[in-house]
Design a protein around this motif. Sequence first.
Motif, PDB file in Angstrom:
ATOM      1  N   THR A  10       0.858  -1.217  -0.040  1.00 54.96           N
ATOM      2  CA  THR A  10      -0.186   0.103   0.091  1.00 54.96           C
ATOM      3  C   THR A  10       1.024   1.062   0.176  1.00 54.96           C
ATOM      4  O   THR A  10       2.257   1.113   0.300  1.00 54.96           O
ATOM      5  CB  THR A  10      -0.867  -0.038   1.254  1.00 54.96           C
ATOM      6  OG1 THR A  10      -0.087   0.158   2.352  1.00 54.96           O
ATOM      7  CG2 THR A  10      -1.886  -1.081   1.303  1.00 54.96           C
ATOM      8  N   TYR A  11       0.299   2.358  -0.380  1.00 51.66           N
ATOM      9  CA  TYR A  11       0.916   3.714  -0.622  1.00 51.66           C
ATOM     10  C   TYR A  11       0.231   4.422   0.816  1.00 51.66           C
ATOM     11  O   TYR A  11      -1.107   4.800   0.451  1.00 51.66           O
ATOM     12  CB  TYR A  11       1.091   4.303  -1.574  1.00 51.66           C
ATOM     13  CG  TYR A  11       1.718   5.460  -2.009  1.00 51.66           C
ATOM     14  CD1 TYR A  11       3.347   5.366  -1.940  1.00 51.66           C
ATOM     15  CD2 TYR A  11       1.299   6.630  -1.877  1.00 51.66           C
ATOM     16  CE1 TYR A  11       4.096   6.472  -1.977  1.00 51.66           C
ATOM     17  CE2 TYR A  11       2.021   7.910  -2.066  1.00 51.66           C
ATOM     18  CZ  TYR A  11       3.376   7.881  -2.239  1.00 51.66           C
ATOM     19  OH  TYR A  11       4.207   8.952  -2.215  1.00 51.66           O
ATOM     20  N   TRP A  19       5.917   3.715   1.186  1.00 61.92           N
ATOM     21  CA  TRP A  19       5.393   2.344   0.531  1.00 61.92           C
ATOM     22  C   TRP A  19       5.424   1.566   2.008  1.00 61.92           C
ATOM     23  O   TRP A  19       6.280   1.511   2.542  1.00 61.92           O
ATOM     24  CB  TRP A  19       6.331   1.753  -0.339  1.00 61.92           C
ATOM     25  CG  TRP A  19       6.175   2.484  -1.743  1.00 61.92           C
ATOM     26  CD1 TRP A  19       6.970   3.404  -2.109  1.00 61.92           C
ATOM     27  CD2 TRP A  19       5.245   2.333  -2.671  1.00 61.92           C
ATOM     28  NE1 TRP A  19       6.692   3.923  -3.444  1.00 61.92           N
ATOM     29  CE2 TRP A  19       5.474   3.323  -3.623  1.00 61.92           C
ATOM     30  CE3 TRP A  19       3.903   1.777  -2.594  1.00 61.92           C
ATOM     31  CZ2 TRP A  19       4.795   3.491  -4.831  1.00 61.92           C
ATOM     32  CZ3 TRP A  19       2.966   1.718  -3.854  1.00 61.92           C
ATOM     33  CH2 TRP A  19       3.507   2.734  -4.959  1.00 61.92           C
ATOM     34  N   ALA A  20       4.256   0.916   2.077  1.00 62.71           N
ATOM     35  CA  ALA A  20       4.129  -0.221   3.295  1.00 62.71           C
ATOM     36  C   ALA A  20       3.540  -1.576   2.798  1.00 62.71           C
ATOM     37  O   ALA A  20       3.227  -1.677   1.571  1.00 62.71           O
ATOM     38  CB  ALA A  20       3.017   0.469   4.040  1.00 62.71           C
ATOM     39  N   GLU A  36      10.282  -2.628  -8.290  1.00 60.70           N
ATOM     40  CA  GLU A  36       9.458  -3.743  -8.728  1.00 60.70           C
ATOM     41  C   GLU A  36       8.533  -3.693  -7.459  1.00 60.70           C
ATOM     42  O   GLU A  36       7.018  -4.034  -7.910  1.00 60.70           O
ATOM     43  CB  GLU A  36       9.917  -5.167  -8.656  1.00 60.70           C
ATOM     44  CG  GLU A  36      10.930  -5.179  -9.966  1.00 60.70           C
ATOM     45  CD  GLU A  36      12.335  -4.976  -9.145  1.00 60.70           C
ATOM     46  OE1 GLU A  36      12.741  -4.042  -8.666  1.00 60.70           O
ATOM     47  OE2 GLU A  36      13.263  -5.911  -9.238  1.00 60.70           O
ATOM     48  N   LEU A  37       8.534  -3.285  -6.148  1.00 57.89           N
ATOM     49  CA  LEU A  37       7.720  -3.405  -5.141  1.00 57.89           C
ATOM     50  C   LEU A  37       6.873  -2.016  -5.113  1.00 57.89           C
ATOM     51  O   LEU A  37       5.903  -2.113  -4.295  1.00 57.89           O
ATOM     52  CB  LEU A  37       8.317  -3.627  -3.940  1.00 57.89           C
ATOM     53  CG  LEU A  37       8.870  -4.988  -3.806  1.00 57.89           C
ATOM     54  CD1 LEU A  37       9.480  -5.498  -2.394  1.00 57.89           C
ATOM     55  CD2 LEU A  37       7.824  -6.013  -4.230  1.00 57.89           C
ATOM     56  N   GLN A  38       7.273  -1.124  -5.841  1.00 54.48           N
ATOM     57  CA  GLN A  38       6.487   0.152  -5.556  1.00 54.48           C
ATOM     58  C   GLN A  38       5.349   0.354  -6.437  1.00 54.48           C
ATOM     59  O   GLN A  38       5.056   0.992  -7.480  1.00 54.48           O
ATOM     60  CB  GLN A  38       7.472   1.524  -5.957  1.00 54.48           C
ATOM     61  CG  GLN A  38       8.421   1.366  -4.942  1.00 54.48           C
ATOM     62  CD  GLN A  38       9.593   2.642  -5.141  1.00 54.48           C
ATOM     63  OE1 GLN A  38       9.257   3.460  -5.754  1.00 54.48           O
ATOM     64  NE2 GLN A  38      10.813   2.545  -4.637  1.00 54.48           N
ATOM     65  N   GLN A  39       4.267  -0.561  -6.112  1.00 57.66           N
ATOM     66  CA  GLN A  39       3.081  -0.686  -6.981  1.00 57.66           C
ATOM     67  C   GLN A  39       1.925  -1.042  -6.002  1.00 57.66           C
ATOM     68  O   GLN A  39       1.902  -2.048  -5.438  1.00 57.66           O
ATOM     69  CB  GLN A  39       3.184  -1.862  -8.006  1.00 57.66           C
ATOM     70  CG  GLN A  39       2.193  -1.959  -9.057  1.00 57.66           C
ATOM     71  CD  GLN A  39       2.256  -3.084 -10.067  1.00 57.66           C
ATOM     72  OE1 GLN A  39       3.450  -3.259 -10.312  1.00 57.66           O
ATOM     73  NE2 GLN A  39       1.258  -3.746 -10.322  1.00 57.66           N
ATOM     74  N   GLU A  40       1.095  -0.352  -5.819  1.00 59.90           N
ATOM     75  CA  GLU A  40      -0.303  -0.301  -4.986  1.00 59.90           C
ATOM     76  C   GLU A  40      -0.901  -1.613  -5.439  1.00 59.90           C
ATOM     77  O   GLU A  40      -1.182  -1.954  -6.411  1.00 59.90           O
ATOM     78  CB  GLU A  40      -1.084   0.935  -4.936  1.00 59.90           C
ATOM     79  CG  GLU A  40      -1.971   0.840  -3.732  1.00 59.90           C
ATOM     80  CD  GLU A  40      -2.126   2.277  -3.108  1.00 59.90           C
ATOM     81  OE1 GLU A  40      -2.627   2.023  -1.995  1.00 59.90           O
ATOM     82  OE2 GLU A  40      -1.974   3.161  -3.972  1.00 59.90           O
ATOM     83  N   GLY A  41      -1.209  -2.566  -4.319  1.00 57.46           N
ATOM     84  CA  GLY A  41      -1.988  -3.727  -4.572  1.00 57.46           C
ATOM     85  C   GLY A  41      -1.505  -4.968  -4.718  1.00 57.46           C
ATOM     86  O   GLY A  41      -1.986  -6.011  -4.889  1.00 57.46           O
TER      87      GLY A  41
END
Lengths: 74, 590
Positions: A10-11, A19-20, A36-41
């Motif tokens: 989540t952001y 980023w969480a 690669e992990l900076q994407q919500e959902g």
Amino acid sequence: MTIEAEGTITYQSFGLGVWALTANDTTYELFEPPAELQQEGLAIKVTGNIRDDIMTVAMIGPVLEVQNFEILSS
Amino acid sequence: MKKWLLLLLFFAGFSWAIANFQGLSAQGQYDSIIFDFKESLSSAEIERKVESLSTQFQTDLTYNSQFSLSDHVFIAKGDEQLLKAIQNSGIKEFTEFVEPNYTYQALFSPNDPDFDKQWNLKSINMEAAWQASRGRGTTVAVIDTGIAPVADLKRTRLVPGYDFVNDRANATDDHGHGTHVAGTIAQSTNNNFGVAGIAYEAQLMPLKVLGRSGSGTVSDIAESIRFAADNGADVINMSLGGGGESQLMREAIEYAHQKGVVIVAAAGNAARSAVEFPARYPHVIGVSALDSEGQKAPYSNYGAGVDISAPGGSLRGNDRLGGILQNTINPRDGSSIFAAFQGTSMASPHVAGVAALIRSIGVQSPDQVEQVLKQSAVAVKDDAANYFGTGKLDASRAVRLAAQKSFGFNGFMGWLRNGFFLGPRFWFDARAVQWGHKLLMLATAAIIAWLFRLPWNWSMGWGLILGSTGLFILRCFHLVDLPHWPLRVLGSSLPELGGAISGANALNPLTANVLIALGLIVLLLSHPQLKWFALGGSAGITACLAVSALVAPQVVWFGSTAVAQGFLGINALLCLALFYLASKSASRSA
């Protein structure tokens, strides 16, 4: 301390945003997460270190430094 | 001559302090004039007069309200010049008075165009608080991501800080968080630009401990706390948290607190019970966040460690109005932007800013500043989960309470120390004396003298004072760079002299005994005046030794043991017996 966790990216709007990883019972603040992990959902499974020596502006939960990750679904 | 010079300097300093205190009242301004016609005039006469005045002075006299005609009250647009002309026109014959219609602007409202969007500052009653203090003379250290020189900080004074991340003197911001936090504390205000800040006449000390990612190490943060304490910070704000307990950090906080620094930190944004470190350490004021409706913000931590609550804002969807608006940088290109953020990070600087206002008014010790913040906070009933600490921050009530607290001796000394009277070379530390013990000694000495029906005269008075407490207030004074022992000796009673010379707080058995009283009586009892000094001195020494034996039996070589207590007690009794015998002899010869 090394941990394994599974959850959703989540952001969160604290300061300029952070980023969480929202796992079942804990929200982790991701420490300098890979692009690669900076994407919500995104559902992921990670292994990483809990950085007890670090403080942050977001203060949303334990700081998790990702070592390995596996994307479960986007 | 010297005396006169000192007296003159004293009054100059005092007048300066008074002149600089802005007070709580607004200055009178008016753009209209009130006419109150005599009760004896009829309505028709008044109407005729109103018409002629309107023509003569080319202004319209109108009713002030629907009651005005029966009250005979009218108003007209006009300035000071017109008022004087009217008053000199012989109008006194048919009016009770003609006077300025002052606009009662009870509050100072800054001219920053986006001040209207700062619900947060209005909710803590900032406008009323600014009447009393704007933080002048204080320094607030912002331990964060640094401070960038954005446009709405142009008039804010910055003192040298340090960048602990990159190890360099220039602690600018590459993230945006620290600049935003600094804005809440001291954004340039009443500058016809942007938004306002709370203690905008305070100085900011930028300490960068968090990098571009918004995180940093406990060791850098601990070092920056010590840096702030060593470089004159009055208040530290830490809008950061996390990690575990650290001995290094605990010691740094203890160090800063002992040096008189007020330390404020954010509770954390995990919506859980118990605050994060560093808010969790002793001596740190932990701040939870409120939304624009005064409710606990959904993300805010609560419970153990929350001392007070303050606006932190809450951003729902795309509604930025619920956030805290300040000037900061866009981290992508470093450009200046006005951005609304949410978080306990935003709540903490509200408290730090108000702490600076309190310090500026003259409340000095960090514990007292915390007490003022907590006592003046608006308490919330039924707060079982401790969402709000002692209550919601209220700047106006805080400065009023601070003014009351600083009105006494400490505030006066605060004025002197902050002013140019003796400048930074002068220091007053009220904690150097145990006031309760001293007053008890003085009272005991006076009671002994009264019980034995001794006459009151100057010799007796000086004897009582020098025997029991000495001029103890002198112990609180320090002149920077000069040795303290002369003041310590002058501020000591006769039994305390031995300890004072050697620099110990404990009594020295060489002087804290009956022999000093015996010496006084043997030498002075035959003198017609000085015998009263000897008697007063013996009563005073009795009081000093007895009170010390009972409440603080600290004696060199004996420590705080029963032996010390016994030694002091026996000497007090011997002293009392000696005093009794001598007073009988003195009364006979008197």
